[in-house]
Design a protein around this motif. Sequence first.
Motif, PDB file in Angstrom:
ATOM      1  N   LEU A  33       0.707  -1.167  -0.088  1.00 22.46           N
ATOM      2  CA  LEU A  33      -0.049  -0.107   0.102  1.00 22.46           C
ATOM      3  C   LEU A  33       1.049   1.412   0.045  1.00 22.46           C
ATOM      4  N   ASP A  34       2.145   1.106   0.706  1.00 24.53           N
ATOM      5  CA  ASP A  34       2.891   2.325   0.414  1.00 24.53           C
ATOM      6  C   ASP A  34       3.194   2.518  -0.809  1.00 24.53           C
ATOM      7  N   MET A  64      -3.016   3.227   8.745  1.00 28.93           N
ATOM      8  CA  MET A  64      -2.653   1.841   8.950  1.00 28.93           C
ATOM      9  C   MET A  64      -1.449   1.547   9.634  1.00 28.93           C
ATOM     10  N   THR A  65      -1.463   0.324  10.364  1.00 27.73           N
ATOM     11  CA  THR A  65      -0.118  -0.075  11.027  1.00 27.73           C
ATOM     12  C   THR A  65       0.798  -0.631   9.704  1.00 27.73           C
ATOM     13  N   LEU A  66       2.122  -0.835   9.820  1.00 27.51           N
ATOM     14  CA  LEU A  66       3.081  -1.194   9.041  1.00 27.51           C
ATOM     15  C   LEU A  66       2.618  -2.667   8.486  1.00 27.51           C
ATOM     16  N   GLU A  67       2.109  -3.189   9.102  1.00 24.84           N
ATOM     17  CA  GLU A  67       1.918  -4.566   8.952  1.00 24.84           C
ATOM     18  C   GLU A  67       0.535  -4.729   7.949  1.00 24.84           C
ATOM     19  N   GLU A  68      -0.434  -3.760   8.308  1.00 22.80           N
ATOM     20  CA  GLU A  68      -1.679  -3.750   7.526  1.00 22.80           C
ATOM     21  C   GLU A  68      -1.232  -3.201   6.113  1.00 22.80           C
ATOM     22  N   ILE A  88      -6.968  -6.706   7.337  1.00 23.37           N
ATOM     23  CA  ILE A  88      -7.798  -5.596   7.796  1.00 23.37           C
ATOM     24  C   ILE A  88      -9.194  -6.352   7.912  1.00 23.37           C
ATOM     25  N   ASP A  89      -9.717  -6.434   9.209  1.00 23.42           N
ATOM     26  CA  ASP A  89     -11.105  -7.023   9.225  1.00 23.42           C
ATOM     27  C   ASP A  89     -11.823  -5.651  10.034  1.00 23.42           C
ATOM     28  N   GLY A  90     -13.187  -6.406  10.233  1.00 26.74           N
ATOM     29  CA  GLY A  90     -14.172  -5.112  10.280  1.00 26.74           C
ATOM     30  C   GLY A  90     -13.388  -4.121  11.357  1.00 26.74           C
ATOM     31  N   SER A  91     -12.855  -4.595  12.573  1.00 24.37           N
ATOM     32  CA  SER A  91     -12.616  -3.698  13.571  1.00 24.37           C
ATOM     33  C   SER A  91     -11.534  -2.897  13.366  1.00 24.37           C
ATOM     34  N   ARG A  92     -10.474  -3.421  12.320  1.00 24.14           N
ATOM     35  CA  ARG A  92      -9.222  -2.695  12.009  1.00 24.14           C
ATOM     36  C   ARG A  92      -9.996  -1.521  10.919  1.00 24.14           C
ATOM     37  N   ARG A  93     -10.872  -1.887  10.252  1.00 26.16           N
ATOM     38  CA  ARG A  93     -11.343  -1.032   9.133  1.00 26.16           C
ATOM     39  C   ARG A  93     -12.146   0.301  10.123  1.00 26.16           C
ATOM     40  N   ARG A  94     -12.786  -0.077  11.143  1.00 26.88           N
ATOM     41  CA  ARG A  94     -13.475   0.992  11.686  1.00 26.88           C
ATOM     42  C   ARG A  94     -12.339   1.933  12.561  1.00 26.88           C
ATOM     43  N   ARG A  95     -11.200   1.406  12.741  1.00 29.58           N
ATOM     44  CA  ARG A  95     -10.128   2.232  13.628  1.00 29.58           C
ATOM     45  C   ARG A  95      -9.518   2.842  12.492  1.00 29.58           C
ATOM     46  N   ILE A  96      -9.339   2.364  11.306  1.00 29.76           N
ATOM     47  CA  ILE A  96      -8.616   3.186  10.243  1.00 29.76           C
ATOM     48  C   ILE A  96      -9.442   4.339   9.791  1.00 29.76           C
ATOM     49  N   ALA A  97     -10.636   4.202   9.625  1.00 30.83           N
ATOM     50  CA  ALA A  97     -11.626   5.091   9.087  1.00 30.83           C
ATOM     51  C   ALA A  97     -11.560   6.057  10.419  1.00 30.83           C
ATOM     52  N   ALA A  98     -11.532   5.987  11.603  1.00 31.19           N
ATOM     53  CA  ALA A  98     -11.762   6.899  12.539  1.00 31.19           C
ATOM     54  C   ALA A  98     -10.449   7.652  12.468  1.00 31.19           C
ATOM     55  N   GLY A  99      -9.319   6.913  12.554  1.00 32.38           N
ATOM     56  CA  GLY A  99      -8.101   7.549  12.548  1.00 32.38           C
ATOM     57  C   GLY A  99      -7.691   8.763  11.566  1.00 32.38           C
ATOM     58  N   SER A 100      -8.349   8.208  10.118  1.00 31.52           N
ATOM     59  CA  SER A 100      -8.199   9.068   8.875  1.00 31.52           C
ATOM     60  C   SER A 100      -9.361  10.069   8.822  1.00 31.52           C
ATOM     61  N   GLY A 101     -10.300   9.937   9.575  1.00 34.72           N
ATOM     62  CA  GLY A 101     -11.583  10.881   9.493  1.00 34.72           C
ATOM     63  C   GLY A 101     -12.139  10.685   8.317  1.00 34.72           C
ATOM     64  N   THR A 102     -12.363   9.302   7.846  1.00 33.94           N
ATOM     65  CA  THR A 102     -13.080   8.893   6.875  1.00 33.94           C
ATOM     66  C   THR A 102     -14.123   7.932   7.160  1.00 33.94           C
ATOM     67  N   GLN A 103     -14.801   7.291   6.202  1.00 29.77           N
ATOM     68  CA  GLN A 103     -15.816   6.303   6.187  1.00 29.77           C
ATOM     69  C   GLN A 103     -15.069   4.893   6.024  1.00 29.77           C
ATOM     70  N   THR A 104     -15.858   3.661   6.591  1.00 27.08           N
ATOM     71  CA  THR A 104     -15.222   2.510   6.358  1.00 27.08           C
ATOM     72  C   THR A 104     -15.375   2.247   4.965  1.00 27.08           C
ATOM     73  N   ALA A 105     -16.464   2.978   4.225  1.00 24.81           N
ATOM     74  CA  ALA A 105     -16.570   2.773   2.664  1.00 24.81           C
ATOM     75  C   ALA A 105     -15.253   3.089   1.962  1.00 24.81           C
ATOM     76  N   ASP A 106     -14.674   4.273   2.512  1.00 24.85           N
ATOM     77  CA  ASP A 106     -13.494   4.684   1.856  1.00 24.85           C
ATOM     78  C   ASP A 106     -12.321   3.895   2.185  1.00 24.85           C
ATOM     79  N   VAL A 107     -12.160   3.155   3.312  1.00 25.92           N
ATOM     80  CA  VAL A 107     -11.166   2.510   3.542  1.00 25.92           C
ATOM     81  C   VAL A 107     -11.312   1.197   2.509  1.00 25.92           C
TER      82      VAL A 107
END
Length: 442
Positions: free
Chosen positions: A329-330, A382-386, A393-412
């Motif tokens: 992803l990088d 995202m973490t390096l591993e992700e 990246i499962d549901g809860s990771r998705r929510r964390r990433i969305a929250a962290g980036s100020g986006t929606q899970t759909a964007d993730v």
Amino acid sequence: MFDSLSDKLQGVFKKLGGGGTVTEKDLDEALREVRLALLEADVHYKVVKEFVAHVRERAVGTDVLKSLTPMQQIIDIVNQEMVRTLGGGFVKLEKAAKSPTVIMLVGHKGSGKTTTAAKLALFLRRQGEQPLLVGADPGRVAAAEQLQSLGKQLSIPVVAEVGQIKPADIVKKGLEEAKKTNATYVVVDTVGHVQLDDDDVKTLQALHKQMAPTEVMLVADAMTGQEAVTAAEQFNEAVPLTGLILTKLDGDARGGAALSIRAVTGIPIKFVGMGEKADALDPFHPDRFASRILGMGDVLTLIEKAKEDITEEEAASLTNRMKKGELTLDDLLEQYQRMKKMGPLSQLIGMVPGLSQIKKQLNVDELNEDFFKYTEAIVHSMTLEERRNPDIIDGSRRRRIAAGSGTQTADVNRVIKQFKEARKIMQAISSGRGPKALPFLR
Ligand SMILES: Nc1nc2c(ncn2[C@@H]2O[C@H](COP(=O)(O)OP(=O)(O)OP(=O)(O)O)[C@@H](O)[C@H]2O)c(=O)[nH]1
Ligand SMILES: [Mg+2]
């Protein structure tokens, strides 16, 4: 580029891929749709007829219907046939044995000659040549000013005059100047014609004789469809054309001119104009072009474009990773950041594997700065591993990433999906399976 044609062809393939087997009836139905798609794109009817007949002949003749992967093989045949229609191989710009090489540009009024003359000169300079621009269009003050100003912007010398002077006298001055300054290429812009009458033909022939050009290229507006094809035939009767430059392919040209002009006239397309800016001129590669029409992206042109902006070392490492299909992803983010520097998105989107297939979902019109910012924010959350292995990246990771980036899970989801598409194509390309491994068929 050619969105409607691309979408339709991909639709046909998708349908073919629906079942496991392909019957002769399915094939004929698919070919009927291919035929319609090509005609709607304003491809010359004779070219369409031949195209469809060839595909059918090869599909039936090689028993692909009985094979395990009929639909992939049909797409492969369509791809090859498209490459053939576009001219087969790359035809390079010729160079005279003795400098300077003279390139004469001709064409209808407003087709893009002056702009293309400047683009071509820039292209040549980037190849290490020393170009000189000559404006043999003294009839209008604006024409000379346009070329002078383009030359000034690009720091390329220009010989252009207005007034009572004849084009032939400007050409003479230009050739003398080229000799004096040791120019290696002289790019001559000529008067645009609305219609080619007998006098115009005589003038063109006299100029042709005078400058003894190595290349005589018709600059044709791709938006005019079959008119561009007719122009090529007419101009070729006046002076022997050595190549074609199709302009305005960034606009809403349907594809008819590009797909017909070589097959009808036998003259190779050497460059395509993809925008108004001076660097929006690409050497024409039939295989890469076909690949874009079929929605498979054009990694090679993208890499070449990237090379113009990044160091050799960076380019080599990028090429290597792309070839190996080792994409993280990088890397994807890095590519997007490079793209930002490379030019308008609309120009590049068809070249990025994976992006062209899902641009509907992405809504290309909204693909702007925000798109990059979003993607950047998401990847950074995202973490390096992700980033290396987005499969975790499962549901809860998705929510964390969305929250962290100020986006929606759909964007993730969208970013991950894009990444997976890109990775699939990279792997397909690196495995040498090419079109047979198109992701939209899975
Ligand atoms: N979008 C787009 N516009 C282009 C391209 N090439 C040329 N143009 C535009 O087309 C218009 C006409 O271009 P010119 O280069 O002046 O055309 P010309 O053939 O020299 O015109 P005359 O000298 O009047 O015959 C200009 O507005 C250019 O910016 C292209 O590849 N894409
Ligand atoms: Mg002009």
